[in-house]
Design a protein around this motif. Sequence first.
Motif, PDB file in Angstrom:
ATOM      1  N   GLU A 219      10.362 -11.451  -3.633  1.00  0.00           N
ATOM      2  CA  GLU A 219      10.416 -10.261  -4.486  1.00  0.00           C
ATOM      3  C   GLU A 219      10.325  -9.049  -3.569  1.00  0.00           C
ATOM      4  OE1 GLU A 219       7.936  -7.997  -8.065  1.00  0.00           O
ATOM      5  OE2 GLU A 219       7.374 -10.027  -7.417  1.00  0.00           O
ATOM      6  N   HIS A 220      11.274  -8.127  -3.690  1.00  0.00           N
ATOM      7  CA  HIS A 220      11.299  -6.975  -2.789  1.00  0.00           C
ATOM      8  C   HIS A 220      11.035  -5.694  -3.560  1.00  0.00           C
ATOM      9  CE1 HIS A 220      12.201  -4.513   0.649  1.00  0.00           C
ATOM     10  NE2 HIS A 220      13.210  -3.901   0.023  1.00  0.00           N
ATOM     11  N   CYS A 221      10.228  -4.830  -2.936  1.00  0.00           N
ATOM     12  CA  CYS A 221       9.899  -3.537  -3.531  1.00  0.00           C
ATOM     13  C   CYS A 221      10.277  -2.430  -2.546  1.00  0.00           C
ATOM     14  CB  CYS A 221       8.409  -3.466  -3.849  1.00  0.00           C
ATOM     15  SG  CYS A 221       7.840  -1.835  -4.392  1.00  0.00           S
ATOM     16  N   ILE A 222      11.008  -1.431  -3.009  1.00  0.00           N
ATOM     17  CA  ILE A 222      11.326  -0.273  -2.184  1.00  0.00           C
ATOM     18  C   ILE A 222      10.101   0.642  -2.162  1.00  0.00           C
ATOM     19  CG2 ILE A 222      12.774   1.774  -1.920  1.00  0.00           C
ATOM     20  CD1 ILE A 222      14.273  -0.731  -1.282  1.00  0.00           C
ATOM     21  N   GLY A 223       9.540   0.844  -0.983  1.00  0.00           N
ATOM     22  CA  GLY A 223       8.354   1.677  -0.869  1.00  0.00           C
ATOM     23  C   GLY A 223       7.673   1.446   0.461  1.00  0.00           C
ATOM     24  N   SER A 224       6.401   1.808   0.519  1.00  0.00           N
ATOM     25  CA  SER A 224       5.623   1.690   1.746  1.00  0.00           C
ATOM     26  C   SER A 224       4.424   0.776   1.534  1.00  0.00           C
ATOM     27  CB  SER A 224       5.136   3.068   2.206  1.00  0.00           C
ATOM     28  OG  SER A 224       4.177   2.941   3.239  1.00  0.00           O
ATOM     29  N   GLY A 225       4.137  -0.044   2.528  1.00  0.00           N
ATOM     30  CA  GLY A 225       2.958  -0.895   2.446  1.00  0.00           C
ATOM     31  C   GLY A 225       1.668  -0.106   2.350  1.00  0.00           C
ATOM     32  N   PHE A 226       1.683   1.139   2.822  1.00  0.00           N
ATOM     33  CA  PHE A 226       0.483   1.969   2.752  1.00  0.00           C
ATOM     34  C   PHE A 226       0.134   2.338   1.312  1.00  0.00           C
ATOM     35  CE2 PHE A 226       2.039   2.720   7.066  1.00  0.00           C
ATOM     36  CZ  PHE A 226       0.884   2.486   7.799  1.00  0.00           C
ATOM     37  N   GLY A 227       1.111   2.244   0.418  1.00  0.00           N
ATOM     38  CA  GLY A 227       0.847   2.619  -0.971  1.00  0.00           C
ATOM     39  C   GLY A 227       0.336   1.490  -1.834  1.00  0.00           C
ATOM     40  N   LEU A 228       0.235   0.288  -1.301  1.00  0.00           N
ATOM     41  CA  LEU A 228      -0.191  -0.859  -2.104  1.00  0.00           C
ATOM     42  C   LEU A 228      -1.708  -0.910  -2.171  1.00  0.00           C
ATOM     43  CD1 LEU A 228       1.434  -3.080  -3.536  1.00  0.00           C
ATOM     44  CD2 LEU A 228       0.969  -4.570  -1.600  1.00  0.00           C
ATOM     45  N   GLU A 229      -2.250  -1.090  -3.346  1.00  0.00           N
ATOM     46  CA  GLU A 229      -3.694  -1.138  -3.548  1.00  0.00           C
ATOM     47  C   GLU A 229      -4.215  -2.541  -3.282  1.00  0.00           C
ATOM     48  OE1 GLU A 229      -7.429  -0.969  -4.002  1.00  0.00           O
ATOM     49  OE2 GLU A 229      -6.258   0.908  -4.019  1.00  0.00           O
ATOM     50  N   PRO A 230      -5.093  -2.715  -2.285  1.00  0.00           N
ATOM     51  CA  PRO A 230      -5.556  -4.059  -1.925  1.00  0.00           C
ATOM     52  C   PRO A 230      -6.193  -4.829  -3.073  1.00  0.00           C
ATOM     53  CG  PRO A 230      -6.148  -2.492  -0.210  1.00  0.00           C
ATOM     54  CD  PRO A 230      -5.612  -1.693  -1.350  1.00  0.00           C
ATOM     55  N   ARG A 231      -6.968  -4.168  -3.897  1.00  0.00           N
ATOM     56  CA  ARG A 231      -7.736  -4.882  -4.926  1.00  0.00           C
ATOM     57  C   ARG A 231      -6.873  -5.425  -6.058  1.00  0.00           C
ATOM     58  NH1 ARG A 231     -13.036  -4.051  -3.680  1.00  0.00           N
ATOM     59  NH2 ARG A 231     -13.487  -2.207  -2.400  1.00  0.00           N
TER      60      ARG A 231
END
Length: 312
Positions: A219-231
């Motif tokens: 599954e691919h998402c256009i964006g940045s890994g920095f924007g993903l919320e760990p929790r």
Amino acid sequence: MRDGVFTGYLAAPGFLPELLADLDVSGSAGPEHMVFGDLVFVRRAPCSAPAWAQNVWRNARLLAAPSIGQGARALRDIQRNWWPHPVRLARRAALIAEKLPRVSARPQVFGQPAPTAPLGSFTLWDEQTVIAASDCSSPYPDGQARFVEDRESAPSRAYLKLWEAFTLLGVQPACGELCLDFGSSPGGWTWVLASLGARVFSVDKAPLDPRISAMPQVEHCIGSGFGLEPRTAGGPGARVDWLCSDMACYPARLLELVTRWLDADACRNFVCTLKCQGEGDRETIRTFAEIPGARVMHLAHNKHELTWALIR
């Protein structure tokens, strides 16, 4: 270095200055060190984990080799397998190696474990003296892991870094495990993870190669890994199994991201590329190395970058 036991550090190709800085020594020689080609020999106890060393020659020593046959015999008396690393007198080193059991340096198929047989390294100090270390940190000749490459399925050669990391670590994602791939385009790492049967959530500002995005586990998402919320990244109450990152960013920024994930206890294992920019990165790299259980290494397939891994 004329007598006794010492430690040799083999610089990754082209990165002798980085290794010298890693070892905190300068110049071609000093009271406790000597630069010998792309090797740095030191008297003091081995550095904990010099990231820029491609191979570490533990307990290196000088052996008398007044003739080619006597040099080969001195090495065989210690152990079976040796790899020559010529700095001087390359032809003489090759002749000694010819009298030793042959060591295969053929590329290996990914999925096979790293070699386990002890592999020593040697070089010639002069025409009558060998520098030899029977105990080396890498199971590969000169620390250079090589693989039978897949030139058709993978969209870029970046996948070789992940193959090498998993091989050296002795562990890889299992079928069905959840992997995040940050900075994934065009999809080399995502291809490796999905080929292992893992579920891959791929994140990048650019699209994946269509062949990779079509893989059923991806599954691919256009964006940045920095924007993903760990929790919340793994789903309600779920923990991510692997966070893999080959993002082009400063090591200090990647450290902020990794710290967030560690503080949230949201991921079990990490394999990340540290894209080194210069002198200012040394402290950040040291901080990565000091994370309990972590390992920082220069892979044979790294360029001006290091690989940081934490397996739990």
